[in-house]
Enzyme design. Structure first.
Site, PDB file in Angstrom:
ATOM      1  N   GLU A  71      27.850  39.255  34.736  1.00 13.45           N
ATOM      2  CA  GLU A  71      28.488  38.356  35.687  1.00 13.45           C
ATOM      3  C   GLU A  71      28.460  38.985  37.076  1.00 13.45           C
ATOM      4  OE1 GLU A  71      31.639  35.395  34.253  1.00 13.45           O
ATOM      5  OE2 GLU A  71      32.752  37.037  35.143  1.00 13.45           O
TER       6      GLU A  71
ATOM      7  N   ARG B 185      36.975  41.531  29.891  1.00 11.11           N
ATOM      8  CA  ARG B 185      37.837  40.527  29.254  1.00 11.11           C
ATOM      9  C   ARG B 185      37.001  39.452  28.551  1.00 11.11           C
ATOM     10  NH1 ARG B 185      40.611  41.162  33.679  1.00 11.11           N
ATOM     11  NH2 ARG B 185      39.981  39.259  34.729  1.00 11.11           N
ATOM     12  N   ASP B 186      35.888  39.067  29.193  1.00  7.37           N
ATOM     13  CA  ASP B 186      35.023  38.072  28.553  1.00  7.37           C
ATOM     14  C   ASP B 186      34.555  38.555  27.186  1.00  7.37           C
ATOM     15  OD1 ASP B 186      35.019  36.026  30.394  1.00  7.37           O
ATOM     16  OD2 ASP B 186      33.389  36.872  31.578  1.00  7.37           O
TER      17      ASP B 186
ATOM     18  N   ASP C 259      40.203  34.229  28.450  1.00 11.85           N
ATOM     19  CA  ASP C 259      40.736  35.051  29.542  1.00 11.85           C
ATOM     20  C   ASP C 259      40.929  34.199  30.781  1.00 11.85           C
ATOM     21  OD1 ASP C 259      37.909  35.074  30.484  1.00 11.85           O
ATOM     22  OD2 ASP C 259      38.728  36.510  31.897  1.00 11.85           O
TER      23      ASP C 259
ATOM     24  N   HIS D 223      31.076  27.777  41.473  1.00 10.30           N
ATOM     25  CA  HIS D 223      31.320  28.928  40.616  1.00 10.30           C
ATOM     26  C   HIS D 223      31.720  28.498  39.205  1.00 10.30           C
ATOM     27  CE1 HIS D 223      32.253  33.225  40.207  1.00 10.30           C
ATOM     28  NE2 HIS D 223      33.243  32.835  39.416  1.00 10.30           N
TER      29      HIS D 223
ATOM     30  N   HIS E 209      29.889  39.745  40.929  1.00 19.32           N
ATOM     31  CA  HIS E 209      31.092  39.824  41.753  1.00 19.32           C
ATOM     32  C   HIS E 209      30.670  40.176  43.178  1.00 19.32           C
ATOM     33  CE1 HIS E 209      35.618  40.075  40.835  1.00 19.32           C
ATOM     34  NE2 HIS E 209      35.146  38.930  40.440  1.00 19.32           N
ATOM     35  N   ASN E 210      29.645  39.444  43.628  1.00 24.76           N
ATOM     36  CA  ASN E 210      29.031  39.754  44.918  1.00 24.76           C
ATOM     37  C   ASN E 210      29.959  39.504  46.094  1.00 24.76           C
ATOM     38  OD1 ASN E 210      26.812  40.023  43.278  1.00 24.76           O
ATOM     39  ND2 ASN E 210      25.988  38.007  43.756  1.00 24.76           N
ATOM     40  N   HIS E 211      30.545  38.335  46.137  1.00 26.63           N
ATOM     41  CA  HIS E 211      31.340  37.968  47.307  1.00 26.63           C
ATOM     42  C   HIS E 211      32.546  38.881  47.475  1.00 26.63           C
ATOM     43  CE1 HIS E 211      28.770  34.456  46.827  1.00 26.63           C
ATOM     44  NE2 HIS E 211      29.035  34.143  48.081  1.00 26.63           N
TER      45      HIS E 211
ATOM     46  N   GLU F  43      44.452  34.048  40.923  1.00 23.73           N
ATOM     47  CA  GLU F  43      43.478  34.774  40.110  1.00 23.73           C
ATOM     48  C   GLU F  43      43.987  36.176  39.818  1.00 23.73           C
ATOM     49  OE1 GLU F  43      39.442  34.520  41.485  1.00 23.73           O
ATOM     50  OE2 GLU F  43      39.425  32.342  41.311  1.00 23.73           O
ATOM     51  N   SER F  44      45.284  36.321  39.661  1.00 27.91           N
ATOM     52  CA  SER F  44      45.827  37.618  39.264  1.00 27.91           C
ATOM     53  C   SER F  44      45.072  38.096  38.035  1.00 27.91           C
ATOM     54  CB  SER F  44      47.317  37.492  38.929  1.00 27.91           C
ATOM     55  OG  SER F  44      48.047  37.222  40.101  1.00 27.91           O
TER      56      SER F  44
END
Lengths: 781, 234
Positions: free
Chosen positions: A87, A110-111, A266, A43, A89-91, A310-311
């Site tokens: 981007e 955020r990106d 970020d 990743h 966020h599949n998983h 990963e908060s």
């Protein structure tokens, strides 16, 4: 002492561990192992894809920031720039659809604002198994409503207009739904910020939400396939807070305007670890971090947990020395934490202290440049009926010709065996959830906030104006796993061509793309071959349309219990409109206008890789793969069609433009007739002659070959139409007229199909809702 | 005359209201931070849409207790004009400046759409330039827009003609199919007893330019400016 189990739990191979030992010259601490595991994860490191991604074109006249930063940036004129990225966020979305999708939106936003750009538009490409699946309908529906709910929850509250995207259903995504989030922001050219930790002695500030134990190892989770235990991974999914992100946005933009910020990044995947490493790596500096200073949501957190958390809704800022107070005050004003947690050093090392002890001390390049790069083995997929497998695969065309020849005879059999009623078929096809109106989805998204949305969801592309100028940006998000499964190289070309065509249809010149490459396990040579082919096809098409790839993301391991998804690259295409008043839309404007098609259907189109084949003929992607061919993508022809369409809309000759895509000519034509915002329905009478009529009705009506756009124009413009199109050297046919009699009549040779448009539009408007409202008691699972 | 647009943490239609007032209505306008307590320099206050305080607890509940809302109450009590749009309407109800409450939409989903509303009365500073029974095409974007109130309140609202907008079809008929969120009696907007505070769920600030699909929101702002101009002339 590190055991094999520890390494496995960190998804680090023995070889990779040996590489760590060699680089470090000693055994890593547990914290260091954690840091390596996330930075070297697929990743974060792109270790399997990097060698291929290099082949994509990434530079061009308009490119201000190429890939490598949080988002790419292009010049859109009058001093304005657009930052955008897509981007996956599949998983997380499979494990917990609502929060998985919500945090996907949060991450991409955020990106964008990390670059200094205010997000003005979002899109989402989402894929699920079918809603009427015999075994999995209930879960697929739950995933759909969870994902849509999560996107709405985050985007609406944050205040970004979710203006478009795609929603696709196919059995191939039963166990691996795809959620790809796109965002675009606007920034003045002199207001762009970078994720660089520059300036020795500059303070490093942690801002935003407090750190908790959520999402630890999220990046590692997204770098492995799923099995039965997937749901046990739920704690690796974070919970998003769009309210906090909205405050973070306003505070960051205000802090950026203050001039006190040297660099900003970020904390997304791999949180504090990747943000600090990447900032130091880009600047060639080092960072000293003191974790005791990090705002914490929970007590007793270890250094390991803080580095890997990963908060959500957190940022790392490098301030100019002496300006930190000012920055902290701005964040206080927005009720946010902002704390100095470290300094920029010249050691080129990431040094992490906790409770007075040095917990990690790693040269930054070990985590970035020295991360493993794999040239994974490739194996060309064998397609049945083929005499031989062409391992080099660089000569697909010859193979295609072989297959076309073998298919000619098969087509007749289909015709004879079913001899369907095409009017009925169209009425059914238009209600397929893949073709029907996606109003159920987009009605849950605020697509108007910030009052810039000129073309609402439902058109070929969304259009968002730039308030301070006369300009506007068109954008669309497209994928086609079906085509790419059959032929990844040609499929990728078709994909870029179609995305470019979509923005052209609203009157925009394509300028750049972002891509999200969704694939199965890279450890399977067939998958890597698909990947490599996709890159080559995409690269060729991007060069043709002059649309460099300015950002993107690779999502591997979309695979459950050994079953992988078809190759599913998704493209976010952005186009520029110099004068927003020239925007055109897909719908016919009035009765008695001419209807024409720019471009001609490929002679190779056999409608076998199409929604018609799937929905009406019941073919699965695997069947289509066996049938084996996709019409090759004629990029030059496509470009001519697109240029002609742009010339016609710039000259205000055409009143509408709509591309022929999913569902083929018949569906596209019907969509042109349907009513839309502020527009009533228009009828159409079509007569096809010449080459088109010589084909079978099935292929003419439902074949999805690209390079075609349906346009309409008034009588008075006929001469200018002919003139402009001759200049553009674009083949075209004037095929009929719009009418006011509320029917759609298509005559091919002597055969006519006639449909009541009111019924057709109702079927299209309610197709998705109908399937969702079918009682789930009839369904298992 | 001067407009103020309140910013709460989480407001997200603040810039839209500001843009419309400055660019299309052509009046001076300033943002008002939620900690502000002095509104004496303003003639009208807009409480914009968005998700103030993240809609935590209840939509509008936390914002109604912020310092600026105490000032808005005084401002309204002194006859100042207050326009609450979407989340602003929810805040006004929570603050007790308007009766009733806005609960979850009947279908439980967030709804973004263009709908029609009927102007029920021109006897307010916000609808003075409109015609009674005029139909406006306006956007909505909310999850909690389902207006509820007790029967006594409803009787009072009806008697005093304080229901200002009702959801209707394109011909002006109210019916369940044309009521997007299940609001009691198709109520889309109401005013207070003194008629200087209006709350509505639709977004007139999103409908002030033909380019965006409708200009029907414009007359609401223009009504307010002409009322203010007339007041200043007196």
């Amino acid at each position: 002492m590190l055991t094999l189990e520890t390494l496995t739990a960190h998804n680090i191979t023995k070889e990779e561990y040996e590489r760590i030992l060699k680089l470090m010259g000693r055994e890593p601490t547990f914290v260091e192992l954690g840091v390596f595991s996330v930075m070297w994860s697929e990743h974060c490191s792109y270790k399997s894809s990097r060698v291929h991604l290099k082949r994509l074109p990434t530079h061009g006249e308009r490119v201000i920031v190429p890939p490598g930063e949080n988002a790419g940036v292009v010049d859109v004129g009058d001093g304005w720039c657009a930052a955008f990225k897509v981007e996956s966020h599949n998983h997380p979305s499979f494990i917990e659809p609502f929060q998985g999708a919500a945090t996907g939106v949060g991450g991409i936003l955020r990106d964008i604002f990390t670059m200094g750009a205010r997000p003005v538009a979002a899109m989402n490409s989402i894929r699920f198994g079918r809603l009427d699946d015999k075994e999995h309908a209930r879960r697929n529906r739950r995933l759909l409503s969870g994902v849509v709910g999560g996107i709405a929850h985050y985007g609406n509250a944050f205040g970004v207009a979710t203006v478009g995207g795609e929603t696709v259903f196919d059995a191939a995504y039963n166990f691996n739904p795809l959620v790809n989030a796109f965002a675009l922001g606007l920034v003045r050219e002199d207001g762009i910020f970078f994720g660089k930790a520059t300036g020795l002695g500059n303070p490093v500030l942690y801002v935003g939400a407090k750190t908790g134990r959520d999402g630890i190892h999220g990046a590692t989770m997204a770098s492995a396939e799923f099995d039965d235990a997937a749901l046990e991974k739920r704690p690796t999914v974070q919970v998003g807070d769009p309210f906090l992100e909205k405050l973070l946005l306003e505070a960051c933009l205000e802090a950026m305007r203050s001039g006190g910020i040297a660099g900003i990044q970020d904390m997304g995947a791999a949180g504090l670890t990747s943000s600090s490493c990447e900032m130091a790596a880009r600047a060639g500096t080092g960072l000293d971090l003191d974790l005791d200073l990090v705002p914490q949501r929970e007590t007793g957190m270890t250094a390991y947990e803080m580095m890997l958390s990963e908060s959500q809704e957190r940022m790392l800022i490098v301030a100019h020395k002496g300006r930190e107070r000012e920055i902290i005050d701005i964040f206080r004003k927005w009720d946010l934490d902002a704390v100095v947690v470290g300094t920029v050093t010249d050691t080129e090392r990431l040094a992490v202290r906790h409770k007075g002890e040095l917990q990690a001390d790693i040269p930054v390049t070990y985590l970035t440049d020295e991360a493993p790069v794999y040239q994974r083995p490739l194996k060309a997929r064998t397609i049945e009926k083929e005499e031989q497998t062409d391992a080099s695969t660089h000569d697909n065309h010859a193979r295609h010709l072989l297959n076309y020849a073998s298919l000619e005879s098969n087509e007749e059999q289909i015709e004879v065996s079913s001899s369907p009623d095409y009017a009925q078929a169209l009425l059914r096809l238009i209600a397929s959830p893949n073709i029907a109106s996606k109003r159920w989805v987009y009605r849950q998204y605020d697509y108007m906030v910030r009052t810039n949305t000129v073309v609402l969801p439902g058109a070929d592309a969304a259009v968002v104006r730039i308030k301070e100028t006369r300009r506007a940006l068109a954008m669309c998000l497209d994928g086609n796993g079906r085509r790419c499964a059959v032929n990844p190289r040609e499929g990728a070309k078709h994909l870029v061509a179609e995305a470019a065509r979509n923005v052209v249809c609203v009157g925009a010149t394509p300028i750049a793309i972002t891509n999200c490459l969704n694939f199965a396990s890279p450890e399977r040579p067939e998958v890597m071959w698909d990947f490599s082919e996709t890159i080559d096809g995409m690269a060729e098409a991007c060069r043709m349309f002059d649309t460099p790839v300015i950002s993107g993301n690779v999502s591997f391991y979309n695979e459950t219990d050994g079953r992988g998804i078809p190759p599913t690259p998704v493209i976010g295409m952005v186009g520029l409109i110099e004068d927003v008043r020239r925007v055109i839309q897909p719908g016919f404007k009035a009765a008695n206008d001419f209807i024409a098609v720019l471009g001609r259907q490929s002679p190779h189109d056999d409608a076998r890789v199409s929604e018609y084949a799937a929905f009406i003929e019941g073919k699965m992607i695997d069947d289509m793969k066996r049938a084996g061919v996709l019409p090759p993508c004629d990029l030059e022809g496509e470009l001519r069609v697109q240029k002609a369409c742009l010339a016609l809309s710039e000259a205000s000759v055409i009143l509408s433009a709509h591309d022929i895509a999913d569902g083929g000519f018949a569906v596209a034509l019907a969509e042109c007739c349907f009513s839309s915002h502020n527009r009533t329905r228009t009828g159409a009478t079509i007569e096809l002659t010449g080459t088109d009529a010589a084909r079978s009705m099935r292929v003419t009506l439902f074949g999805e070959a690209g390079g075609r756009i349906i346009v309409s124009f008034a009588d008075a413009e006929r001469e200018r139409f002919t003139e402009i199109i001759a200049g553009a050297n674009c083949p075209y046919d004037i095929i009929g007229r719009t009418t006011d009699d509320d029917t759609l009549n298509i005559t091919i040779d002597a055969e006519t199909i006639s449909l009541d448009l009111a019924a057709l539009e109702t079927a299209w408007r309610t197709g998705l809702d109908e399937q969702l409202s079918q009682p789930s008691t009839l369904l298992s699972n | 005359m001067k407009f103020g647009v309140v910013i709460f943490p989480g407001s997200n239609c603040d810039h839209d209201a500001y843009h419309v007032i400055s660019k299309h209505v052509g009046q001076p306008v300033d943002f008002v931070w939620h900690r502000e307590t002095d509104l004496s320099s303003f003639d009208a206050i807009v409480i914009p849409g968005g998700f103030s305080y993240g809609d935590y607890l209840r939509a509008g509940a936390l914002a109604s207790h912020s310092p600026v809302m105490r000032a808005v109450k005084d401002f309204a009590a002194n006859g100042g004009y207050v326009l609450g749009i979407c989340n602003g309407f929810q805040i006004l109800c929570e603050a007790g400046l308007l009766p009733g409450a806005l609960v979850r939409n009947e279908n439980l989903h967030f709804i973004c759409d263009h709908i029609h509303v009927r102007v029920e009365t021109t006897e307010t500073p916000f609808t003075a330039n409109l015609a009674a029974r005029q139909i406006l095409h306006l956007p909505i974007a909310h999850a909690e827009g389902n207006y509820v109130c007790d029967e006594a309140t409803f009787a009072e609202l009806t008697r005093d003609e304080r229901i200002i907008f009702r959801y209707c079809d394109h011909e002006g008929t109210t019916n369940p199919a044309a009521n997007p969120n299940g609001s009691h009696n198709s109520i889309a907007g109401i005013c207070n007893e003194a008629r200087n505070v209006l709350g509505l769920m639709p977004h007139p600030e999103r409908a002030c330019e033909d380019l965006l699909g409708s200009s029907d929101g414009s007359p609401i702002f223009r009504s307010l400016t002409s009322t203010l101009a007339a007041k200043a002339a007196r």
